[in-house]
Design an enzyme around this catalytic site. Structure first.
Site, PDB file in Angstrom:
ATOM      1  N   ASP A  28       0.818  -1.219   0.000  1.00  0.00           N
ATOM      2  CA  ASP A  28       0.000   0.000   0.000  1.00  0.00           C
ATOM      3  C   ASP A  28       0.846   1.261   0.000  1.00  0.00           C
ATOM      4  O   ASP A  28       2.008   1.251   0.413  1.00  0.00           O
ATOM      5  CB  ASP A  28      -0.915   0.012   1.227  1.00  0.00           C
ATOM      6  CG  ASP A  28      -0.125  -0.157   2.520  1.00  0.00           C
ATOM      7  OD1 ASP A  28       0.824  -0.979   2.537  1.00  0.00           O
ATOM      8  OD2 ASP A  28      -0.430   0.542   3.508  1.00  0.00           O
ATOM      9  N   GLU A  29       0.220   2.319  -0.440  1.00  0.00           N
ATOM     10  CA  GLU A  29       0.735   3.684  -0.278  1.00  0.00           C
ATOM     11  C   GLU A  29       2.194   3.853  -0.691  1.00  0.00           C
ATOM     12  O   GLU A  29       2.948   4.577  -0.056  1.00  0.00           O
ATOM     13  CB  GLU A  29       0.566   4.140   1.197  1.00  0.00           C
ATOM     14  CG  GLU A  29      -0.890   4.169   1.626  1.00  0.00           C
ATOM     15  CD  GLU A  29      -1.084   4.700   3.052  1.00  0.00           C
ATOM     16  OE1 GLU A  29      -2.044   5.451   3.259  1.00  0.00           O
ATOM     17  OE2 GLU A  29      -0.270   4.358   3.931  1.00  0.00           O
ATOM     18  N   ASN A  30       2.594   3.196  -1.753  1.00  0.00           N
ATOM     19  CA  ASN A  30       3.908   3.465  -2.317  1.00  0.00           C
ATOM     20  C   ASN A  30       3.756   4.605  -3.303  1.00  0.00           C
ATOM     21  O   ASN A  30       3.261   4.425  -4.417  1.00  0.00           O
ATOM     22  CB  ASN A  30       4.439   2.222  -3.024  1.00  0.00           C
ATOM     23  CG  ASN A  30       5.653   2.561  -3.886  1.00  0.00           C
ATOM     24  OD1 ASN A  30       6.389   3.507  -3.596  1.00  0.00           O
ATOM     25  ND2 ASN A  30       5.845   1.793  -4.937  1.00  0.00           N
TER      26      ASN A  30
END
Lengths: 653, 653
Positions: free
Chosen positions: B303-305
């Site tokens: 997530d959230e890269n």
């Protein structure tokens, strides 16, 4: 010199610190606590961790945010923490410290890191507040312990205590400057530690409840970080049902076939002291166990061996005859054999009173005295070292006052020079027949804080008069440091109300009564088994219930001073008493267990009503004839204040 | 056939069981609970341990003493527990059971031991009482879950949760028939698991707070005994500051030099997806970790890269150009490389929404959807399996009602056959930016009990109307099973009163307010660090405060029915409100932290006073002119009910 030169006593320092420090000199002004409190540390890694913990607790207490190790390495620091050396965690190290607080600086100095850690604990207790915020009052403290051995024994055999419960006790002990954790790891009810040499000990005699070696290492390391020595106890030759459940061939009885005990008491299974295999077993086992515990002292139990099987087995009888031994001599011989294994392992033998015997004196054991002062006196006579637990049996649910006026040194030895050298200190003993991981905190704390003070503070410093007031304060501090002693009680009380938001009335009732003292709650050890629930009404009751104390104080004060304020307090109590029966009746539908409190609540109702009448009489509102007074007195004295394994703490007078 | 054939609904069964069972048929009479409750068990060792636990909890609840395994092996037993087989703890096993209670017998039947264990949990919740004692009402229940994946995710990176805290959650999950423990073991704030291959992970990136392999085994075994699967998550390539603190050479930035994060947020450090050493590292690490967790599913985060460093490093830019990748495609390529390692290790890849990409579909990952329903819909379109967490983010402190009306299956897919097959269930997610081991229980429970019901019970069974009433009941049950969700709140409240015996007034105040929802308590993630204290007023506040709900209900009921009882309730509330300012002022000397509540307490005082005036008006005691009414309304609407990171839950209307 900004400090006044007048030494003030503990009262004047508002009883802030427990145990009471040795020397306290108050100064003017105060040091304001804010986020700029920045330390400079000279000391060990252990001390650095202690400073982390200090900030964690301070932060929880004040709500002030601190960044991680936002520390200083120059003179700009306003908080100096200096320890000359890292102490080994062993008996007799220097634990002293000095702590000086002025308006703009806090200075801690100690010979050892452990002394400095105690200074941090003192400092946390000195936190005060007013409407504007938190501060430390200026003060200069020099402190050092009276005894080097300040212990807590925890029985994890009757009821196993998981790692978290043990660590919690270590944290709380450190808060109270206690430094010996005596771990009672085996008994009739279970063997609680992994052994590679004898795996059946845990397979057959632990119910799967034991510490792995990794967990032992974890706890020993945790204790080391807190300056706490860990002393294991493996009880032999009696209290050995668990060992003999796993290895029945070592029993004094032929063809023994045991299962671990589920009840309390003194049981017969005993190691056979006449067989070499017993000594081989112990040699291997104790050497394996010795490796896990760095401390030099090793506790072999040795208590309550009644030798019934030694009087019954023909081979043991023959052995005794051949050697000319009675049972006590046989046990002394057994112990001296054990001692060889301990010496091999680099350990010093320690055992309960019963190991004291002339034949064992050459082994120079440490006597752990529990039966009375005789054992201490005899030990001193024989130049043996002593630890005292008699008077510190916290499982007996006696009042804290009782423990507080005990002293490791018997009165008759108070000026004895040998005694001064040989009595190392004491241990509070938490036997766990009627205690489990969920109730243990309320049995140990805050009472053991008072015992910690007996072990740490000079005898002439002790302050019994304000003891309970100070314990109330330390109670909050202990909770902030992780204790569950309040929560666990409240959980029990709340349950009876089905978690009403406001359970204060029922808590009030609980706080009028104490559980049975001594062994009366579990007659002959058979009413309760080790599986019986320990979350019942009596488990919520504490040895020194707060409300009954308040009531009793109000009575005493009124009698002494006729103060109308006290009358008002008494009226409030009586009114509440008068309502207790209705309270219990309203809850009983959902909590039929409260049935055992019915009679007590009825008695309180009557006592409350009569009490109110008496107050009306005292204030002149009504007139009571002599006959009416006598009848009132009779009614009150006829009331029953027992029930549900409880007894009223202070009978209304 | 002694049972009535009329199926009764949940309401008629007094909402006894949570999650609501599939089919409940009430019978006449009741089974009296006493010490003669004796089981006969056909089943696994796991089931036998579950019966031990059953007796332990029953005993704590009723006070009845039972002996250890005082069981039967013939038809004389009045409590039959029969499981046909031992289930492997894996996705999709049979978890159904039947439970039949008549006047003289209790029968549990299940295909698997885990089904039978759920029956025991249901039975415990069916315990009822009257003045005479405890009993089970006659009933016949058939039960089975709607979804096979009923999870709780616990983030132990932001705040580490010790073994005891994890085990407690497992116990409570089982109580609510949840069966997946998703363990978020790495993130920017710390790596929490011992690795032999890469020891620097814990040495440099854990603050010493991590699980040893032995502890992992201990927890996995503990979970297995409860029929709970354990799914580890190691978040890559983003949320990787901890990994890259230990091994900076794997970073997408050259010469990276990181330290673990102390704040919340989305951070830039990202694994370099273009280097073979990254894949070697992951291959070795994931294979080592895979051995610790028997479950087939393995969560890689994902997530959230934001790929900031991927847009900055020349080599990565060149790599993307060569391959024709944008960042999302690069991550898909990275994930498909990872997947090879997971396939080698016998694992099925699972990751958050962001891993969904056409290039990864061949790898057939399980999508853990958290951002909204789009991810679920797209996954189903692509024949991918899905777990839903969107709507179940319990860290956001939303009302339980909000979560209760979420469904793992989006409304648009409710009749979609593929969706029925591919949506396995859901997970409540306990992110720990603002939660530590001492507050976590009150954040997870009892709210997650409602989520457990969403995952277990048929949609048409759900009963939102009585949800809170049922949660109040389950709250006590959870506490009996070890939850600290009430105690932890009370500890905080009590601290402000210096442990007064009666802290109900302050608790009442706390129970009017909720902490800020969503991420408002920690703006931009920077107000709090991971070291900030989480035992403050806002930490005691819960998402669904009880007293504000009661107040709000009384208002609604009064408007609907003009019932004088509700007026009385409102009067009680208003009276208490009017006293809150004095209460805060009286405590503030000792607890200056309460200063942040001053304004709110003043507002309550005014609202309370105006409220009382309004009640006098409504009951005809006084007359208010229009002008006075308007002025009252203005005064009330001008009040500020925010302060101390809190917001009033139900604004007085």
């Amino acid at each position: 010199m900004i400090f006044t030169t007048v030494k003030i006593n503990a009262q004047q320092m508002d009883h802030q610190v427990m145990p009471l420090p040795k020397e306290v000199v108050a100064g003017p002004g105060e040091f304001i606590i804010n986020s700029k409190l920045k330390p400079r540390i000279e000391g060990s890694e252990r001390l650095i961790k202690a400073v982390d913990r200090f900030y964690n607790v301070l932060s929880k207490k004040t709500g002030i945010f601190y960044n991680l190790r936002d520390w200083s390495d120059d003179d700009s620091a306003n908080f100096e923490i200096i320890a000359e050396e890292k102490a080994p965690v062993e008996l007799g190290i220097d634990e002293s410290y000095s702590l000086k607080i002025t308006n703009d600086k806090i200075q801690i100095k100690a010979k050892t890191d452990i002394g400095a850690m105690y200074a941090l604990q003192t400092l946390l207790q000195l936190t005060e507040s007013n409407e504007k915020g938190y501060f430390f009052k200026s003060v200069e403290i020099f402190d050092a312990p009276r005894f080097p051995w300040r212990g807590l024994m925890l029985d994890v055999s009757r009821h196993f205590m998981p790692v978290a419960a043990v660590k919690r006790q270590l944290d709380l002990m450190h808060t109270m400057k206690m430094n010996v954790f005596h771990w009672h790891l085996s008994d009739d009810q279970g063997w609680r530690i992994e052994s590679d040499s004898f795996p059946l000990l845990t397979e057959k005699a632990s119910d799967g409840k034991f510490y792995t070696k990794e967990q032992i290492h974890e706890i020993v390391k945790y204790a080391d970080d807190l300056g706490i020595r860990v002393i294991p106890e493996f009880d032999v030759p009696g209290h050995a049902t668990a060992i003999l459940t796993a290895y029945p061939k070592l029993a004094s009885e032929n063809n023994a076939n045991y299962t671990i005990e589920r009840h309390a008491g003194i049981f017969d299974p005993t190691l056979d002291p006449t067989k070499e295999k017993t000594y081989n077993f112990i040699h291997i086992l104790f050497n394996e166990m010795a490796l896990l515990f760095p401390d030099k002292y090793f506790h072999i139990g040795g208590d309550e061996n009644e030798g019934k099987h030694w009087d019954r087995d023909p081979e043991i009888i023959a052995f005794k005859e051949k050697k000319g031994f009675d049972n006590h001599e046989l046990q002394a011989w057994f112990n001296s054999r054990l001692n060889k294994s301990l010496v091999d392992a680099g350990k010093i033998m320690m055992g309960w009173d019963e190991i004291l015997h002339k034949d064992l004196i050459d082994s120079n054991p440490v006597i752990h005295s529990w039966r009375g002062e005789d054992g201490i006196i005899k030990s001193i006579d024989n130049d043996l070292r002593v630890i005292r637990s008699h008077g510190f049996y916290i499982d007996l649910m006696q009042s804290t006052s009782y423990h507080y006026f005990m002293d490791p040194v018997p009165q008759s030895l108070i000026d004895n020079e040998k005694a001064k050298k040989l009595i190392f200190g004491g241990e509070a003993t938490m036997w766990s027949e009627l205690v489990d991981q969920n109730s243990v905190d309320s049995r140990i704390w805050p009472r053991s804080a008072a015992i910690a003070e007996v072990f740490w503070s000079e005898r002439n410093k002790l302050d019994g008069e304000n003891l309970f007031q100070r314990l109330d304060k330390i109670s909050s501090h202990l909770e902030l440091n992780g204790s569950e002693h309040i929560s666990n009680r409240h959980k029990i009380i709340r349950r009876y109300t089905e978690n009403q938001q406001d359970f204060s009335d029922l808590l009030y009732f609980n706080d009028l009564m104490a559980p049975y003292r001594f062994y009366h709650r579990n007659p002959k050890g058979t009413l309760y088994s080790m599986l019986s629930p320990l979350n019942q009404w009596a488990d919520a009751c504490i040895a020194d219930p707060v409300e009954s104390r308040k009531f009793s104080n109000a009575v005493k004060n009124y009698i002494a001073n006729q103060n109308p304020e006290d009358l008002q307090k008494l009226e409030n109590h009586f009114k509440k008493w008068a309502e207790l029966e209705d309270l219990i009746n309203s809850l009983i539908q959902k909590s039929p267990q409260l049935d055992s409190l019915r009679q007590v609540s009825q008695s309180f109702k009557i006592a409350g009503e009569e009490g109110l009448k008496l107050l009306d009489f005292l204030s002149g509102k009504i007139i009571l004839s002599d006959a009416e007074m006598i009848s009132m007195s009779e009614r009150i004295h006829g009331l029953k204040f027992k029930g549900g394994e409880l007894v009223l703490k202070h009978f209304p007078s």
